[in-house]
Design a protein around this motif. Structure first.
Motif: not given
Length: 89
Positions: A1-6, A22-28, A33-36, A48-50
């Motif tokens: 899982m990749e994550k970024t913090l801004k 923001i966290s994601w598995e393969k591609d955003i 997932g989002i945390l504020l 979700s992708e949908a």
């Protein structure tokens, strides 16, 4: 899982500081997932992708272009600083 913090300073309250993770598995584009947080409270959710596809369609934007704009706004580094505004409501 990749994550970024801004760190963001919303235009609705420029003196405030929020942290956006923001966290994601393969591609955003497959969802994320989002945390504020304002360091007192934290809000979490998932996109979700949908939901990404629906939002792109609602904006009448090519899905791939929409995902690229999401990447720039949510996970890009300093090169996107000042190009995107955030409003907290």
């Amino acid at each position: 899982m990749e994550k970024t913090l801004k760190t963001i300073h919303p235009v609705s309250d420029p003196e405030a500081t929020y942290f956006l993770q923001i966290s994601w598995e393969k591609d955003i584009g497959t969802g994320f997932g989002i945390l504020l947080s304002d360091c007192q409270c934290a809000w979490t959710g998932t996109v979700s992708e949908a939901e990404i596809s629906r939002e792109a369609a609602d904006m009448e934007m090519n899905r791939e272009k929409y995902v690229e704009e999401l990447k720039k706004a949510l996970i890009a580094g300093e090169e996107s600083a000042g190009k995107y505004n955030f409003t907290i409501s």
